[in-house]
Design a protein around this motif. Sequence first.
Motif, PDB file in Angstrom:
ATOM      1  N   THR A 201       0.839  -1.197   0.000  1.00 45.57           N
ATOM      2  CA  THR A 201       0.000   0.000   0.000  1.00 45.57           C
ATOM      3  C   THR A 201       0.875   1.249   0.000  1.00 45.57           C
ATOM      4  O   THR A 201       1.885   1.318   0.692  1.00 45.57           O
ATOM      5  CB  THR A 201      -0.910   0.017   1.247  1.00 45.57           C
ATOM      6  N   ARG A 202       0.466   2.226  -0.777  1.00 43.07           N
ATOM      7  CA  ARG A 202       1.185   3.491  -0.820  1.00 43.07           C
ATOM      8  C   ARG A 202       0.193   4.643  -0.700  1.00 43.07           C
ATOM      9  O   ARG A 202      -0.981   4.513  -1.038  1.00 43.07           O
ATOM     10  CB  ARG A 202       1.996   3.615  -2.114  1.00 43.07           C
ATOM     11  N   GLY A 203       0.706   5.783  -0.198  1.00 42.75           N
ATOM     12  CA  GLY A 203      -0.147   6.952  -0.018  1.00 42.75           C
ATOM     13  C   GLY A 203      -1.014   6.835   1.215  1.00 42.75           C
ATOM     14  O   GLY A 203      -0.720   6.105   2.163  1.00 42.75           O
ATOM     15  N   GLY A 204      -2.138   7.548   1.230  1.00 45.81           N
ATOM     16  CA  GLY A 204      -3.077   7.477   2.342  1.00 45.81           C
ATOM     17  C   GLY A 204      -3.969   6.259   2.204  1.00 45.81           C
ATOM     18  O   GLY A 204      -4.439   5.949   1.110  1.00 45.81           O
ATOM     19  N   ALA A 205      -4.207   5.559   3.308  1.00 49.22           N
ATOM     20  CA  ALA A 205      -5.034   4.348   3.258  1.00 49.22           C
ATOM     21  C   ALA A 205      -5.865   4.250   4.512  1.00 49.22           C
ATOM     22  O   ALA A 205      -5.337   4.367   5.617  1.00 49.22           O
ATOM     23  CB  ALA A 205      -4.151   3.112   3.105  1.00 49.22           C
ATOM     24  N   ASP A 206      -7.183   4.053   4.324  1.00 45.52           N
ATOM     25  CA  ASP A 206      -8.065   3.878   5.477  1.00 45.52           C
ATOM     26  C   ASP A 206      -8.898   2.613   5.370  1.00 45.52           C
ATOM     27  O   ASP A 206      -9.821   2.411   6.146  1.00 45.52           O
ATOM     28  CB  ASP A 206      -8.972   5.100   5.660  1.00 45.52           C
ATOM     29  N   GLN A 207      -8.567   1.747   4.406  1.00 44.79           N
ATOM     30  CA  GLN A 207      -9.305   0.505   4.214  1.00 44.79           C
ATOM     31  C   GLN A 207      -8.368  -0.688   4.349  1.00 44.79           C
ATOM     32  O   GLN A 207      -7.733  -1.112   3.388  1.00 44.79           O
ATOM     33  CB  GLN A 207      -9.974   0.505   2.833  1.00 44.79           C
ATOM     34  N   PRO A 208      -8.255  -1.251   5.534  1.00 42.49           N
ATOM     35  CA  PRO A 208      -7.390  -2.419   5.711  1.00 42.49           C
ATOM     36  C   PRO A 208      -7.990  -3.659   5.053  1.00 42.49           C
ATOM     37  O   PRO A 208      -9.180  -3.683   4.696  1.00 42.49           O
ATOM     38  CB  PRO A 208      -7.334  -2.576   7.229  1.00 42.49           C
ATOM     39  N   LEU A 209      -7.177  -4.684   4.899  1.00 43.19           N
ATOM     40  CA  LEU A 209      -7.665  -5.956   4.370  1.00 43.19           C
ATOM     41  C   LEU A 209      -8.658  -6.594   5.330  1.00 43.19           C
ATOM     42  O   LEU A 209      -9.624  -7.240   4.910  1.00 43.19           O
ATOM     43  CB  LEU A 209      -6.490  -6.916   4.151  1.00 43.19           C
ATOM     44  N   ALA A 210      -8.419  -6.429   6.612  1.00 46.09           N
ATOM     45  CA  ALA A 210      -9.295  -7.014   7.633  1.00 46.09           C
ATOM     46  C   ALA A 210      -9.255  -6.159   8.882  1.00 46.09           C
ATOM     47  O   ALA A 210      -8.221  -5.556   9.208  1.00 46.09           O
ATOM     48  CB  ALA A 210      -8.871  -8.444   7.964  1.00 46.09           C
ATOM     49  N   LEU A 212     -10.182  -6.769  12.853  1.00 49.02           N
ATOM     50  CA  LEU A 212     -10.516  -7.766  13.858  1.00 49.02           C
ATOM     51  C   LEU A 212     -10.982  -7.071  15.126  1.00 49.02           C
ATOM     52  O   LEU A 212     -10.263  -6.234  15.681  1.00 49.02           O
ATOM     53  CB  LEU A 212      -9.297  -8.638  14.164  1.00 49.02           C
ATOM     54  N   THR A 213     -12.185  -7.398  15.582  1.00 46.16           N
ATOM     55  CA  THR A 213     -12.691  -6.824  16.825  1.00 46.16           C
ATOM     56  C   THR A 213     -12.118  -7.622  17.978  1.00 46.16           C
ATOM     57  O   THR A 213     -12.573  -8.718  18.300  1.00 46.16           O
ATOM     58  CB  THR A 213     -14.227  -6.855  16.854  1.00 46.16           C
ATOM     59  N   ALA A 214     -11.081  -7.066  18.609  1.00 51.05           N
ATOM     60  CA  ALA A 214     -10.276  -7.843  19.547  1.00 51.05           C
ATOM     61  C   ALA A 214     -10.187  -7.241  20.935  1.00 51.05           C
ATOM     62  O   ALA A 214      -9.436  -7.736  21.772  1.00 51.05           O
ATOM     63  CB  ALA A 214      -8.867  -8.001  18.971  1.00 51.05           C
ATOM     64  N   GLY A 215     -10.933  -6.171  21.219  1.00 53.46           N
ATOM     65  CA  GLY A 215     -10.813  -5.524  22.514  1.00 53.46           C
ATOM     66  C   GLY A 215      -9.643  -4.560  22.533  1.00 53.46           C
ATOM     67  O   GLY A 215      -8.960  -4.360  21.527  1.00 53.46           O
ATOM     68  N   ARG A 216      -9.389  -3.957  23.673  1.00 58.32           N
ATOM     69  CA  ARG A 216      -8.298  -2.974  23.790  1.00 58.32           C
ATOM     70  C   ARG A 216      -6.967  -3.727  23.800  1.00 58.32           C
ATOM     71  O   ARG A 216      -6.457  -4.121  24.831  1.00 58.32           O
ATOM     72  CB  ARG A 216      -8.485  -2.116  25.037  1.00 58.32           C
ATOM     73  N   THR A 244      -5.862 -15.204   7.079  1.00 62.99           N
ATOM     74  CA  THR A 244      -6.493 -15.141   5.746  1.00 62.99           C
ATOM     75  C   THR A 244      -7.880 -14.511   5.782  1.00 62.99           C
ATOM     76  O   THR A 244      -8.462 -14.256   4.731  1.00 62.99           O
ATOM     77  CB  THR A 244      -6.607 -16.546   5.126  1.00 62.99           C
ATOM     78  N   ALA A 245      -8.436 -14.260   6.966  1.00 64.13           N
ATOM     79  CA  ALA A 245      -9.764 -13.642   7.063  1.00 64.13           C
ATOM     80  C   ALA A 245      -9.720 -12.230   6.487  1.00 64.13           C
ATOM     81  O   ALA A 245      -8.718 -11.525   6.578  1.00 64.13           O
ATOM     82  CB  ALA A 245     -10.214 -13.607   8.517  1.00 64.13           C
ATOM     83  N   ARG A 246     -10.835 -11.821   5.895  1.00 63.80           N
ATOM     84  CA  ARG A 246     -10.918 -10.497   5.283  1.00 63.80           C
ATOM     85  C   ARG A 246     -12.200  -9.794   5.726  1.00 63.80           C
ATOM     86  O   ARG A 246     -13.171 -10.428   6.165  1.00 63.80           O
ATOM     87  CB  ARG A 246     -10.895 -10.614   3.761  1.00 63.80           C
ATOM     88  N   GLY A 247     -12.171  -8.465   5.623  1.00 61.30           N
ATOM     89  CA  GLY A 247     -13.336  -7.680   5.998  1.00 61.30           C
ATOM     90  C   GLY A 247     -13.450  -7.531   7.508  1.00 61.30           C
ATOM     91  O   GLY A 247     -12.458  -7.557   8.244  1.00 61.30           O
ATOM     92  N   ALA A 248     -14.673  -7.378   7.998  1.00 61.14           N
ATOM     93  CA  ALA A 248     -14.929  -7.234   9.433  1.00 61.14           C
ATOM     94  C   ALA A 248     -14.979  -8.617  10.073  1.00 61.14           C
ATOM     95  O   ALA A 248     -15.793  -9.457   9.687  1.00 61.14           O
ATOM     96  CB  ALA A 248     -16.239  -6.497   9.664  1.00 61.14           C
ATOM     97  N   VAL A 249     -14.117  -8.851  11.039  1.00 63.53           N
ATOM     98  CA  VAL A 249     -14.003 -10.166  11.675  1.00 63.53           C
ATOM     99  C   VAL A 249     -14.198  -9.992  13.170  1.00 63.53           C
ATOM    100  O   VAL A 249     -13.431  -9.268  13.823  1.00 63.53           O
ATOM    101  CB  VAL A 249     -12.630 -10.803  11.386  1.00 63.53           C
ATOM    102  N   ASP A 250     -15.222 -10.638  13.736  1.00 60.69           N
ATOM    103  CA  ASP A 250     -15.457 -10.515  15.174  1.00 60.69           C
ATOM    104  C   ASP A 250     -15.405 -11.854  15.895  1.00 60.69           C
ATOM    105  O   ASP A 250     -15.687 -11.925  17.084  1.00 60.69           O
ATOM    106  CB  ASP A 250     -16.794  -9.817  15.453  1.00 60.69           C
ATOM    107  N   GLU A 251     -15.009 -12.921  15.181  1.00 65.68           N
ATOM    108  CA  GLU A 251     -14.903 -14.233  15.809  1.00 65.68           C
ATOM    109  C   GLU A 251     -13.487 -14.769  15.656  1.00 65.68           C
ATOM    110  O   GLU A 251     -13.076 -15.183  14.570  1.00 65.68           O
ATOM    111  CB  GLU A 251     -15.896 -15.213  15.172  1.00 65.68           C
ATOM    112  N   PRO A 252     -12.703 -14.789  16.729  1.00 62.77           N
ATOM    113  CA  PRO A 252     -11.354 -15.368  16.655  1.00 62.77           C
ATOM    114  C   PRO A 252     -11.420 -16.885  16.563  1.00 62.77           C
ATOM    115  O   PRO A 252     -12.464 -17.497  16.858  1.00 62.77           O
ATOM    116  CB  PRO A 252     -10.709 -14.915  17.951  1.00 62.77           C
ATOM    117  N   LEU A 253     -10.319 -17.495  16.179  1.00 59.38           N
ATOM    118  CA  LEU A 253     -10.236 -18.952  16.190  1.00 59.38           C
ATOM    119  C   LEU A 253     -10.240 -19.483  17.616  1.00 59.38           C
ATOM    120  O   LEU A 253     -10.786 -20.559  17.884  1.00 59.38           O
ATOM    121  CB  LEU A 253      -8.957 -19.414  15.481  1.00 59.38           C
TER     122      LEU A 253
END
Length: 461
Positions: A201-210, A212-216, A244-253
């Motif tokens: 990624t180069r330049g400004g980026a605000d869209q990550p590949l994934a 993960l909702t992981a707490g603080r 390999t998960a992509r997008g919004a991920v709220d369930e860990p393995l």
Amino acid sequence: MAVVVWQFDRAEGASSAPQAVSQRLAAEAVKIATDRPDLARRLAIAAYRTAPTPQAQNIVLHLLASGDRPLATLTGHTDGVSDVAFSPDGGLLATSSIDGTARLWDATAQGAVSEPLAVLTGHTGGLYGAAFSPDGRLLATRSIDGTARLWDATARGAVDEPLATLTGHTDGVTDVAFSPDGRFLATSSIDGTVQLWDTTTRGGADQPLATLTAGRVNGVVFSPDGRLLATSSWDGTAQVWDVTARGAVDEPLATLTGYAGSVSDVAFSPDGRFLATSSTDGTARLWDATARGAVNEPLATLNGHTSSVTDVAFSPDGRLLATSSTDVTARLWDATARGQVQPLATLTGHTGGVYGPVFSPDGRLLATRSEDHTARVWDSTARGAIDDSLAVLTGHTNSVYDLAFSPNGRLLATGSWDNTARLWDLDAGPLVGAACDEDANRLTEAEWKAVVPGVPYEAPC
């Protein structure tokens, strides 16, 4: 002093083999180190020059590396140095600071150094740390300003334009980690998420590949094969995620629970089969990294610290685990033990909270840092109650906030709240070579014969 030495039994007769002679000289140096330090220093030098045995290396470090004798002192930051990191080839040292800048230095520099190779600016808040990519071409920085940035590690001079600014977080970025193949960067934040980014990624980026909702989350680390990501969190859990998960991920393995406090650190074993975690509840734990779902039964619980356990680190061979604590001790553990585990060694001597244990690349040494303004170097083979480190590195005038071994293990870098970083020589060869330049460090024939009678004298220097 608690230096592991070879015990020579005179009743069995003396050996003139170089290793045996070296060990006898080193043992005598250990014996008199406190009462007769000058003679001990000459004996240690002679021991190393006779044969560079582990015993000789240990006593050389104790007598020649301790004190306020850095190889280089790096100045220029205007606030505390929060992180130090060597490039994979060992040629560069990166420092990051609460002053909002990162700096790149020549890791071979000596003396007082005030001119870095590069000053990286642009963050609008203090920097928590920096990390090199596995190929050494990129540097990632993390900041309280809520961003991470990617920089060209070959840039020189004043650099105010990063290759990429990663702006997906809404609060301070607490950690960054490159995947082992360098393709991905993971960032963790106080905002309760971990984000995964493409390092091209180069330049400004605000869209990550994934996301993960992981707490603080306070820490993030990839498994050695790059397939998993582990996080430690202030909510009292560690979690394992699919890279390999992509997008919004709220369930860990897997979610590792059972602590009565925050999880302060997490580390994979070198083979990736196990995870170690530390907690403010005073314990560390070992887990099966292949476990899935809600996991509340660790493989081992490491008991003995009397206050928060701040950090954990596996030895390079995976057999030992080191922990540090605000109880002013560090401890060494058998990483293969199971159930309720007691330490192999308790390392005392620091007078303030202990943090960030790091093994040397060969696993022979362990370095710790402390609020007492010092770093210490220990023999990782020591066992029991150890109250004397191999070396005490003094001179910083505030807490030592980070440390790192160079890839070849010869140097140790420290960063401090006193606004400086320092480089320390832990290679016995150059230490002995420099000491031999002084006449006072040359063992006489009479001193030699007093320790190894019958062994022909050869001037060590």
